[in-house]
Design an enzyme around this catalytic site. Structure first.
Site, PDB file in Angstrom:
ATOM      1  N   TRP A  66       0.836  -1.202   0.000  1.00 24.06           N
ATOM      2  CA  TRP A  66       0.000   0.000   0.000  1.00 24.06           C
ATOM      3  C   TRP A  66       0.871   1.252   0.000  1.00 24.06           C
ATOM      4  O   TRP A  66       1.690   1.454   0.904  1.00 24.06           O
ATOM      5  CB  TRP A  66      -0.929   0.003   1.208  1.00 24.06           C
ATOM      6  CG  TRP A  66      -2.054  -0.969   1.072  1.00 24.06           C
ATOM      7  CD1 TRP A  66      -1.971  -2.316   0.921  1.00 24.06           C
ATOM      8  CD2 TRP A  66      -3.456  -0.654   1.063  1.00 24.06           C
ATOM      9  NE1 TRP A  66      -3.225  -2.871   0.817  1.00 24.06           N
ATOM     10  CE2 TRP A  66      -4.151  -1.887   0.898  1.00 24.06           C
ATOM     11  CE3 TRP A  66      -4.177   0.525   1.186  1.00 24.06           C
ATOM     12  CZ2 TRP A  66      -5.554  -1.940   0.849  1.00 24.06           C
ATOM     13  CZ3 TRP A  66      -5.567   0.461   1.141  1.00 24.06           C
ATOM     14  CH2 TRP A  66      -6.245  -0.754   0.965  1.00 24.06           C
ATOM     15  N   ASP A 117       0.139   4.760   0.556  1.00 19.57           N
ATOM     16  CA  ASP A 117      -0.973   5.576   1.030  1.00 19.57           C
ATOM     17  C   ASP A 117      -0.557   6.968   1.486  1.00 19.57           C
ATOM     18  O   ASP A 117      -1.321   7.676   2.139  1.00 19.57           O
ATOM     19  CB  ASP A 117      -1.713   4.853   2.157  1.00 19.57           C
ATOM     20  CG  ASP A 117      -0.815   4.493   3.331  1.00 19.57           C
ATOM     21  OD1 ASP A 117       0.376   4.857   3.321  1.00 19.57           O
ATOM     22  OD2 ASP A 117      -1.308   3.836   4.268  1.00 19.57           O
ATOM     23  N   ASP A 171     -12.321   3.126  -2.911  1.00 21.74           N
ATOM     24  CA  ASP A 171     -13.365   3.922  -2.239  1.00 21.74           C
ATOM     25  C   ASP A 171     -13.424   5.371  -2.708  1.00 21.74           C
ATOM     26  O   ASP A 171     -13.800   6.253  -1.934  1.00 21.74           O
ATOM     27  CB  ASP A 171     -13.162   3.898  -0.716  1.00 21.74           C
ATOM     28  CG  ASP A 171     -13.377   2.519  -0.128  1.00 21.74           C
ATOM     29  OD1 ASP A 171     -13.873   1.638  -0.840  1.00 21.74           O
ATOM     30  OD2 ASP A 171     -13.046   2.320   1.051  1.00 21.74           O
ATOM     31  N   HIS A 179     -18.087  -2.607  -3.840  1.00 22.11           N
ATOM     32  CA  HIS A 179     -18.522  -3.993  -3.644  1.00 22.11           C
ATOM     33  C   HIS A 179     -20.019  -4.084  -3.916  1.00 22.11           C
ATOM     34  O   HIS A 179     -20.708  -3.070  -4.094  1.00 22.11           O
ATOM     35  CB  HIS A 179     -18.189  -4.480  -2.233  1.00 22.11           C
ATOM     36  CG  HIS A 179     -18.797  -3.642  -1.135  1.00 22.11           C
ATOM     37  ND1 HIS A 179     -20.050  -3.884  -0.635  1.00 22.11           N
ATOM     38  CD2 HIS A 179     -18.325  -2.564  -0.468  1.00 22.11           C
ATOM     39  CE1 HIS A 179     -20.327  -3.001   0.314  1.00 22.11           C
ATOM     40  NE2 HIS A 179     -19.298  -2.182   0.437  1.00 22.11           N
ATOM     41  N   TRP A 186     -22.687  -2.089  -2.065  1.00 21.50           N
ATOM     42  CA  TRP A 186     -22.578  -0.650  -2.254  1.00 21.50           C
ATOM     43  C   TRP A 186     -23.051  -0.243  -3.654  1.00 21.50           C
ATOM     44  O   TRP A 186     -23.871   0.652  -3.833  1.00 21.50           O
ATOM     45  CB  TRP A 186     -21.114  -0.261  -2.024  1.00 21.50           C
ATOM     46  CG  TRP A 186     -20.744   1.173  -2.102  1.00 21.50           C
ATOM     47  CD1 TRP A 186     -21.562   2.243  -2.324  1.00 21.50           C
ATOM     48  CD2 TRP A 186     -19.430   1.712  -1.941  1.00 21.50           C
ATOM     49  NE1 TRP A 186     -20.825   3.418  -2.323  1.00 21.50           N
ATOM     50  CE2 TRP A 186     -19.519   3.113  -2.091  1.00 21.50           C
ATOM     51  CE3 TRP A 186     -18.178   1.145  -1.701  1.00 21.50           C
ATOM     52  CZ2 TRP A 186     -18.408   3.949  -1.994  1.00 21.50           C
ATOM     53  CZ3 TRP A 186     -17.077   1.983  -1.605  1.00 21.50           C
ATOM     54  CH2 TRP A 186     -17.189   3.369  -1.742  1.00 21.50           C
ATOM     55  N   ASN A 192     -12.648  -5.064   2.047  1.00 23.06           N
ATOM     56  CA  ASN A 192     -14.011  -5.218   2.547  1.00 23.06           C
ATOM     57  C   ASN A 192     -14.293  -6.677   2.872  1.00 23.06           C
ATOM     58  O   ASN A 192     -13.398  -7.524   2.833  1.00 23.06           O
ATOM     59  CB  ASN A 192     -15.015  -4.639   1.550  1.00 23.06           C
ATOM     60  CG  ASN A 192     -16.245  -4.096   2.267  1.00 23.06           C
ATOM     61  OD1 ASN A 192     -17.199  -4.808   2.517  1.00 23.06           O
ATOM     62  ND2 ASN A 192     -16.201  -2.805   2.606  1.00 23.06           N
ATOM     63  N   TRP A 201     -18.034  -1.810   7.577  1.00 25.25           N
ATOM     64  CA  TRP A 201     -16.769  -2.022   6.867  1.00 25.25           C
ATOM     65  C   TRP A 201     -15.542  -2.037   7.766  1.00 25.25           C
ATOM     66  O   TRP A 201     -14.446  -2.320   7.291  1.00 25.25           O
ATOM     67  CB  TRP A 201     -16.571  -0.907   5.826  1.00 25.25           C
ATOM     68  CG  TRP A 201     -16.696   0.480   6.392  1.00 25.25           C
ATOM     69  CD1 TRP A 201     -17.821   1.258   6.421  1.00 25.25           C
ATOM     70  CD2 TRP A 201     -15.683   1.246   7.041  1.00 25.25           C
ATOM     71  NE1 TRP A 201     -17.571   2.462   7.033  1.00 25.25           N
ATOM     72  CE2 TRP A 201     -16.257   2.481   7.421  1.00 25.25           C
ATOM     73  CE3 TRP A 201     -14.336   1.020   7.322  1.00 25.25           C
ATOM     74  CZ2 TRP A 201     -15.537   3.482   8.082  1.00 25.25           C
ATOM     75  CZ3 TRP A 201     -13.611   2.012   7.990  1.00 25.25           C
ATOM     76  CH2 TRP A 201     -14.214   3.230   8.353  1.00 25.25           C
ATOM     77  N   LYS A 226      -5.942  -6.333   0.721  1.00 26.06           N
ATOM     78  CA  LYS A 226      -5.789  -5.842   2.091  1.00 26.06           C
ATOM     79  C   LYS A 226      -5.024  -6.898   2.886  1.00 26.06           C
ATOM     80  O   LYS A 226      -5.496  -8.024   3.057  1.00 26.06           O
ATOM     81  CB  LYS A 226      -7.158  -5.623   2.742  1.00 26.06           C
ATOM     82  CG  LYS A 226      -7.116  -5.265   4.218  1.00 26.06           C
ATOM     83  CD  LYS A 226      -6.637  -3.857   4.479  1.00 26.06           C
ATOM     84  CE  LYS A 226      -6.812  -3.496   5.962  1.00 26.06           C
ATOM     85  NZ  LYS A 226      -6.424  -2.110   6.248  1.00 26.06           N
ATOM     86  N   GLU A 274      -4.073  -6.176   9.259  1.00 25.36           N
ATOM     87  CA  GLU A 274      -3.913  -4.722   9.323  1.00 25.36           C
ATOM     88  C   GLU A 274      -5.263  -4.075   9.589  1.00 25.36           C
ATOM     89  O   GLU A 274      -6.253  -4.340   8.904  1.00 25.36           O
ATOM     90  CB  GLU A 274      -3.286  -4.190   8.039  1.00 25.36           C
ATOM     91  CG  GLU A 274      -1.845  -4.653   7.875  1.00 25.36           C
ATOM     92  CD  GLU A 274      -1.120  -3.943   6.750  1.00 25.36           C
ATOM     93  OE1 GLU A 274      -1.724  -3.073   6.093  1.00 25.36           O
ATOM     94  OE2 GLU A 274       0.054  -4.280   6.518  1.00 25.36           O
ATOM     95  N   ASP A 328      -8.535  -1.607  10.038  1.00 28.22           N
ATOM     96  CA  ASP A 328      -9.267  -0.678   9.195  1.00 28.22           C
ATOM     97  C   ASP A 328      -9.357   0.712   9.820  1.00 28.22           C
ATOM     98  O   ASP A 328      -9.653   1.684   9.116  1.00 28.22           O
ATOM     99  CB  ASP A 328     -10.696  -1.177   8.972  1.00 28.22           C
ATOM    100  CG  ASP A 328     -10.747  -2.472   8.197  1.00 28.22           C
ATOM    101  OD1 ASP A 328      -9.982  -2.618   7.226  1.00 28.22           O
ATOM    102  OD2 ASP A 328     -11.559  -3.345   8.558  1.00 28.22           O
TER     103      ASP A 328
END
Length: 462
Positions: A83, A85, A175, A228, A231, A268, A368, A395, A399, A401
């Site tokens: 990641w 980020d 997202d 997903h 959603w 997710n 989530w 993911k 780790e 969320d």
């Protein structure tokens, strides 16, 4: 919608064996290569239909060490995504089980003899406009910073000829674009932050610049996030999301040819397959769709059917080339353990029928954060189904969320009540309890209690 699709064209595949420091560990098998031509595809610069096919995937030694220390030796040889980020993560790694910078990971991938590495580029301006736990470092208007200080430095590294024979699989800005469909305007689920990102266009511009810049490299494969099924699976959201992705794929110099596919269920928990009920089942003379509070008016009940239809129906209708595939994150959607249903629920009502048979044990599909009772899902596998390029652990299991209470930090990550086990919800989860585990650290940091649950509730079992 039809659930039956013709198979995509696939390259031959060969067994995947983890090399380097992980030699001797369990092999991650992604099929059997049957032709010399397919072997050649792995070893040359020619672009391939599916970058996962026949590929030995990079195992992050940081995550592997954390998994081993956490009691997960049996899965420590599995590939997970790296990641990126923040800007600092490019050179110095991010938090949790990822301490190396991008170049170090790429060098380690070469040392392992890997054919492919998975990265997540995740640092848009105004990131995660509908939540707080994974807010980022860039303000809503900092699109130029995103381009010049995040994407450009990543591109400088991945375009190094030293890595030209390494397939770089880029999971693009999770997202983000789906939020501009569901959490804006007059909807009850709208947030001011998402309205702002829709108005300024910086999610679309950022995704466009990301895939245009990195996609100029023949060895980079861009997969744009599609949320997903819980959603985006609704009538109002499904095609609209594909259309917005197509807009982004034509922004800032990008073209649809810069897109290798799509990423579903990233970070997710949605079940891969719900085998005990279908969306068109009828109970007491009434379709369960619209009667079941779990399904509501969604057109889908699981990730596989959603992903296949998005790739085969919505994406081509939006203008994308035919035959693009989806990578589904299965790192935490196994939902095994002693509470896994063995058959349908009683046919006394739609709710009892669905709730008694569903594998996904969340309180609500909108939950989530660090979900209680979750388990590891399908192990990483290439081309498991038509239109699915891979099941993958995007993911890294273990780790967090987000923190279950406010924890001051210098990573730009806020406290989101959806990570608080005492929270009673908001419009996005129809005011249901959050279902989150307690005592969680901030997002990206190692969460041992969750990791132990994922191991215990894995399906298929470990």
């Amino acid at each position: 919608m039809s659930r039956t699709h013709p198979p995509r064209r696939r390259l031959g595949r060969r067994p995947v064996v983890i090399a380097g420091a992980f030699a001797g560990a369990c092999a991650l098998t992604m099929g059997t290569l049957s032709t010399a031509a397919a072997d050649e595809d792995v070893d040359t610069l020619a672009r391939v239909d599916n970058p996962y096919a026949g590929a030995q995937l990079y195992v992050n030694p940081d995550w592997s060490a954390a998994a081993t220390a956490g009691g997960g030796e049996v899965i420590a040889d599995q590939p997970t995504a790296v990641w990126l980020d923040s800007r600092a993560a490019i050179t110095g790694g991010s938090a949790g089980s990822n301490t190396m910078g991008l170049r170090e990971h790429l060098d380690e991938a070469l040392a392992q003899g890997a054919d492919a590495i998975q990265i997540v580029t995740y640092n848009l301006p105004g990131r995660d406009c509908a939540a707080l736990a994974s807010n980022g470092e860039l303000g809503p208007e900092e699109i130029d910073v995103y381009k010049t200080e995040f994407i450009d430095p990543i591109n400088e590294i991945v375009s190094d000829p030293a890595y030209a024979e390494l397939r770089i699989i880029n999971i693009v800005e999770i997202d983000s674009l789906p939020n501009l469909i569901t959490n804006v305007g007059g909807r009850e689920t709208a947030t001011p932050a998402c309205d702002e990102m829709l108005a300024n266009g910086n999610y679309v511009k950022g995704v466009g610049y990301n895939i245009a810049t990195l996609g100029d490299n023949e060895n980079v494969y861009n997969y744009i996030d599609i949320g997903h099924h819980g959603w985006i699976g609704w009538e109002d959201n499904f095609q609209a999301s594909a259309d917005l992705l197509f807009e982004a794929a034509n922004a800032e110099g990008a073209t649809p040819e810069d897109v290798a596919g799509f990423a579903a269920n990233t970070a997710n928990y949605s079940a891969l397959k719900e085998e005990n009920f279908a969306v068109d089942d009828v109970i007491g003379g009434q379709p369960i769709r619209g009667e079941s509070s779990w399904i509501d008016w969604n057109n889908y009940v699981d990730e596989l059917s959603f992903a296949q239809d998005f790739a085969s129906v919505a994406a081509p209708a939006a203008g994308f080339p035919e035959g693009l595939g989806v990578v589904i994150d299965t790192s935490r959607n196994g939902w095994g353990g002693p509470d896994r249903p063995t058959g349908p629920g009683p046919q006394t009502s739609a709710d009892e029928y669905v709730d008694g048979g569903r594998y996904d044990r969340r309180i609500h599909l909108g939950n989530w954060c660090n979900q209680e009772g979750a388990g590891l899902g399908e192990r990483p596998t290439a081309a498991p189904e038509p239109y699915i390029d891979a099941y993958s652990w995007i993911k890294p299991p273990g780790e967090s969320d987000g923190s279950s209470e406010e924890i001051p930090n210098d990573e730009g990550k806020g406290f989101d009540r959806m990570c608080d086990p005492t929270y009673e919800g908001n419009p996005r989860n129809q005011y249901n309890p959050s279902g989150a585990l307690g005592d969680a650290p901030i997002s990206g940091h190692w969460f041992q209690a969750q990791f132990e649950e994922l191991l215990a509730n894995a399906h298929p079992p470990l």
